[in-house]
Design an enzyme around this catalytic site. Structure first.
Site, PDB file in Angstrom:
ATOM      1  N   TYR A  91     -15.650  18.038 -14.981  1.00 44.09           N
ATOM      2  CA  TYR A  91     -15.962  16.603 -15.052  1.00 44.09           C
ATOM      3  C   TYR A  91     -17.055  16.280 -14.029  1.00 44.09           C
ATOM      4  O   TYR A  91     -16.967  16.704 -12.863  1.00 44.09           O
ATOM      5  CB  TYR A  91     -14.687  15.802 -14.751  1.00 44.09           C
ATOM      6  CG  TYR A  91     -14.933  14.318 -14.695  1.00 44.09           C
ATOM      7  CD1 TYR A  91     -15.293  13.616 -15.843  1.00 44.09           C
ATOM      8  CD2 TYR A  91     -14.835  13.618 -13.505  1.00 44.09           C
ATOM      9  CE1 TYR A  91     -15.541  12.258 -15.796  1.00 44.09           C
ATOM     10  CE2 TYR A  91     -15.073  12.253 -13.454  1.00 44.09           C
ATOM     11  CZ  TYR A  91     -15.433  11.578 -14.606  1.00 44.09           C
ATOM     12  OH  TYR A  91     -15.682  10.241 -14.552  1.00 44.09           O
ATOM     13  N   ARG A 124       0.852  -1.204   0.000  1.00 51.00           N
ATOM     14  CA  ARG A 124       0.000   0.000   0.000  1.00 51.00           C
ATOM     15  C   ARG A 124       0.882   1.247   0.000  1.00 51.00           C
ATOM     16  O   ARG A 124       0.575   2.247  -0.633  1.00 51.00           O
ATOM     17  CB  ARG A 124      -0.957   0.004   1.202  1.00 51.00           C
ATOM     18  CG  ARG A 124      -1.691   1.327   1.318  1.00 51.00           C
ATOM     19  CD  ARG A 124      -2.917   1.356   2.243  1.00 51.00           C
ATOM     20  NE  ARG A 124      -2.937   0.409   3.320  1.00 51.00           N
ATOM     21  CZ  ARG A 124      -2.250   0.549   4.475  1.00 51.00           C
ATOM     22  NH1 ARG A 124      -1.505   1.620   4.696  1.00 51.00           N
ATOM     23  NH2 ARG A 124      -2.334  -0.382   5.397  1.00 51.00           N
ATOM     24  N   ASP A 157      -6.464  19.720 -13.429  1.00 58.08           N
ATOM     25  CA  ASP A 157      -6.800  18.387 -13.936  1.00 58.08           C
ATOM     26  C   ASP A 157      -6.339  18.370 -15.393  1.00 58.08           C
ATOM     27  O   ASP A 157      -6.948  19.003 -16.256  1.00 58.08           O
ATOM     28  CB  ASP A 157      -8.318  18.177 -13.800  1.00 58.08           C
ATOM     29  CG  ASP A 157      -8.794  16.820 -14.315  1.00 58.08           C
ATOM     30  OD1 ASP A 157      -8.063  16.200 -15.121  1.00 58.08           O
ATOM     31  OD2 ASP A 157      -9.895  16.390 -13.919  1.00 58.08           O
ATOM     32  N   LYS A 189      -7.536   7.617 -19.095  1.00 60.85           N
ATOM     33  CA  LYS A 189      -7.854   8.206 -20.391  1.00 60.85           C
ATOM     34  C   LYS A 189      -6.610   8.158 -21.298  1.00 60.85           C
ATOM     35  O   LYS A 189      -6.116   7.085 -21.566  1.00 60.85           O
ATOM     36  CB  LYS A 189      -8.388   9.615 -20.179  1.00 60.85           C
ATOM     37  CG  LYS A 189      -9.408   9.722 -19.021  1.00 60.85           C
ATOM     38  CD  LYS A 189     -10.704   8.966 -19.268  1.00 60.85           C
ATOM     39  CE  LYS A 189     -11.574   8.841 -18.029  1.00 60.85           C
ATOM     40  NZ  LYS A 189     -11.941  10.075 -17.374  1.00 60.85           N
TER      41      LYS A 189
HETATM   42  C1  PLP Z   1     -12.373  10.425 -16.070  1.00 57.21           C
HETATM   43  C2  PLP Z   1     -12.026  11.728 -15.493  1.00 57.21           C
HETATM   44  C3  PLP Z   1     -11.817  11.879 -14.112  1.00 57.21           C
HETATM   45  C4  PLP Z   1     -12.007  10.731 -13.125  1.00 57.21           C
HETATM   46  O1  PLP Z   1     -11.085   9.708 -13.323  1.00 57.21           O
HETATM   47  P1  PLP Z   1     -11.391   8.122 -13.086  1.00 57.21           P
HETATM   48  O2  PLP Z   1     -10.136   7.484 -13.516  1.00 57.21           O
HETATM   49  O3  PLP Z   1     -12.580   7.788 -13.937  1.00 57.21           O
HETATM   50  O4  PLP Z   1     -11.703   7.965 -11.643  1.00 57.21           O
HETATM   51  C5  PLP Z   1     -11.452  13.129 -13.643  1.00 57.21           C
HETATM   52  N1  PLP Z   1     -11.312  14.182 -14.487  1.00 57.21           N
HETATM   53  C6  PLP Z   1     -11.512  14.072 -15.816  1.00 57.21           C
HETATM   54  C7  PLP Z   1     -11.338  15.273 -16.685  1.00 57.21           C
HETATM   55  C8  PLP Z   1     -11.878  12.859 -16.363  1.00 57.21           C
HETATM   56  O5  PLP Z   1     -12.101  12.762 -17.679  1.00 57.21           O
END
Ligand code: PLP
Length: 379
Positions: free
Chosen positions: A98, A46, A170, A195
Site C-alpha cells: 500500500y 482517549r 495487513d 475498507k
Molecule cells: C487504505 C489502506 C491502508 C491505510 O488505511 P487508512 O484507513 O486509509 O489510513 C493501509 N493498508 C491498506 C492495504 C489499505 O488499503
C-alpha cells in the site's frame, strides 16, 4: 461459533442501563468518579470508550485474537506498530505494498534510524535472505496491493520467528472472512477498517488485533500515549458494518469471479491479476489459506498504454474513479497516479507495477450491470 454468527453477536452486549440492543454512541470525553480512582473502568475517552471497547472486542473475536485496538485511521494503526521499534532496528516488508505504508516507512520512520528493506514476499526465501540480526518486524500484505500476489502466511511466519522477528499482516484486502492470519502464525493483524470492515465508504478508521497479552500492553501504551484514537460515532459505524461482513464478502467474491472471468476473455485485455484463477502463480497458497478470493483485482490492456487506461477509466459509469476500496459500490483506480503515486516510478517498475494498470474494487451490485459497464468502457 461460525463466522456469520460471530459477525453479528461477538464482542457486543445489550447496553447495561437501558437494554439497547445496538451499542450506544458514548459521545463523552470523561466519566464521573465516586471517589478519586473509584470508577467503572472508564476515566478518559482517549484511553477507553465503551463504544470503542465493544468494537475492539468484536474485531478480536472475528480475527480469532484476544485483544483489539482501534485507531483514527489505518495509518495511525501502522504508526503505533512501528513505534515498538528503536533506532537501528530493521523491517523487512513486501515490495508490492500500500502506497501510504511505503510513505510512512520511508519518509517518516527512516529518518529516526529504522531501516526498511522491500522484497517480493510471495518468495519466502527472499524474506529469509533480507533478514539480519537487527530485523524486528516482517511486514506482509496479502493479497497485495495492487498486483494481488498471495503471500504464504505460514511460511513467512516461520521465517520471521526463526530470525527472532514478529510478523505483521495487513489484512485489509482479505478481511477475517477470507483469512485469519493469527491462526497461521502472524503476531499482529492490522486493518484499515475504512475498507471492507466498515464496508460503506462512510468512515476512516484502523485497528490492530493480537493474541499476546504483553504485546497488547505495549501497543495499548503507545495508542494512549500518542493518541491516534477514533471517536465513538465512527466506532458505531464500523460495528454496524461488521454485522453484514460475511454477506458482503460472499457477494464481493461472487461478483469478483464474474468480472475477472469477463475481463480475462476480453480481446482488449492483456492480463488480469486475480488470485481465484488457477493460472495465478500463488493460486494453491490462496486456496489453502483463504476461504474465497474476494473482489479486488487489477488488469492491463493490450499495448500497455497509459492513454488507453485513462480513456477506459473516464468512460466508466458504475465503477466510480476514486481512491479507496472495499465499499458496497464498485470503484476503479489508477495506482500509478493515485494510491501508489508516493512510490517512485523506478520502485514501481521493479515491483512489476505497470503505469497502465487499472485496479478494480468490485462492489455488491448486480454482476450483469457491472459487466455491461465494463463492456461499454472497453468498447
Ligand atoms: C487504505 C489502506 C491502508 C491505510 O488505511 P487508512 O484507513 O486509509 O489510513 C493501509 N493498508 C491498506 C492495504 C489499505 O488499503
Amino acid at each position: 461459533m461460525k463466522f456469520g454468527t460471530k459477525a453479528i453477536h461477538a464482542g457486543v452486549h445489550p447496553d447495561p442501563t437501558t437494554g439497547a440492543i445496538m451499542t450506544p454512541i458514548y459521545q463523552t470525553s470523561t466519566y464521573v468518579q465516586r471517589s478519586p480512582g473509584d470508577h467503572k473502568g472508564y476515566e478518559y475517552s482517549r484511553t477507553h470508550n465503551p463504544t470503542r471497547t465493544q468494537l475492539q472486542d468484536a474485531l478480536a473475536a472475528l480475527e480469532n485474537g484476544k485483544h483489539g485496538l482501534c485507531f483514527a485511521s489505518g495509518m495511525a494503526a501502522i504508526d503505533c506498530i512501528i513505534k515498538l521499534l528503536e533506532p537501528g532496528d530493521e523491517v523487512v516488508a513486501t515490495n508490492d505494498l500500500y502506497g501510504g505504508s511505503y510513505r510512512i516507512f520511508t519518509k517518516v520512520f527512516a529518518k529516526y534510524g529504522i531501516k526498511f528493506t522491500f522484497v517480493p514476499m510471495h518468495d519466502a526465501e527472499a524474506v529469509r535472505a533480507a533478514m539480519t540480526e537487527r530485523t524486528k518486524l516482517v511486514w506482509a500484505e496479502t493479497p497485495t496491493n495492487p498486483l494481488l500476489h498471495v503471500v504464504d502466511i505460514r511460511a513467512i511466519a516461520e521465517v520471521a520467528h526463526a530470525g527472532g522477528a514478529l510478523l505483521v499482516v495487513d489484512n485489509t484486502f482479505a478481511t477475517p472472512y477470507l483469512q485469519t492470519p493469527l491462526d497461521l502464525g502472524a503476531d499482529v493483524v492490522m486493518h484499515s477498517l475504512t475498507k471492507y470492515m466498515g464496508g460503506h465508504s462512510d468512515v476512516v478508521m484502523g485497528a490492530l488485533i493480537v493474541q499476546d497479552d504483553e504485546l497488547h500492553q505495549r501497543l495499548a501504551f503507545i495508542q494512549n500515549a500518542c493518541g491516534g484514537t477514533p471517536g465513538p460515532q465512527d466506532c458505531f459505524l464500523v460495528l454496524r458494518g461488521l454485522k453484514t461482513l460475511h454477506i458482503r464478502m460472499q457477494r464481493h467474491s461472487e461478483n469478483g469471479r464474474a468480472v475477472a472471468e469477463y475481463l480475462r476473455q476480453h480481446p482488449r485485455v492483456d492480463k488480469v491479476y486475480w488470485p481465484g484463477f488457477e493460472s495465478h502463480p500463488n493460486h494453491q497458497v490462496a486456496r489453502q489459506q483463504m476461504r474465497d478470493f474476494g473482489g479486488m483485482m487489477s488488469f492491463v490492456l493490450k499495448g500497455d498504454k497509459v492513454e488507453d487506461a485513462v480513456a477506459v477509466l473516464e468512460k466508466f459509469q458504475l465503477f466510480s474513479l476514486a481512491e479507496s476500496l472495499g465499499g458496497v459500490e464498485s470503484l476503479s483506480g489508477h495506482p500509478a497516479t493515485m494510491t501508489h503515486a508516493s512510490i517512485p516510478a523506478e520502485e514501481r517498475r521493479k515491483a512489476g507495477l505497470s503505469d497502465s494498470l487499472i485496479r478494480l474494487s468490485v462492489g455488491i451490485e448486480d454482476a450483469e450491470d457491472l459487466i455491461e459497464d465494463l463492456a461499454q468502457a472497453l468498447g
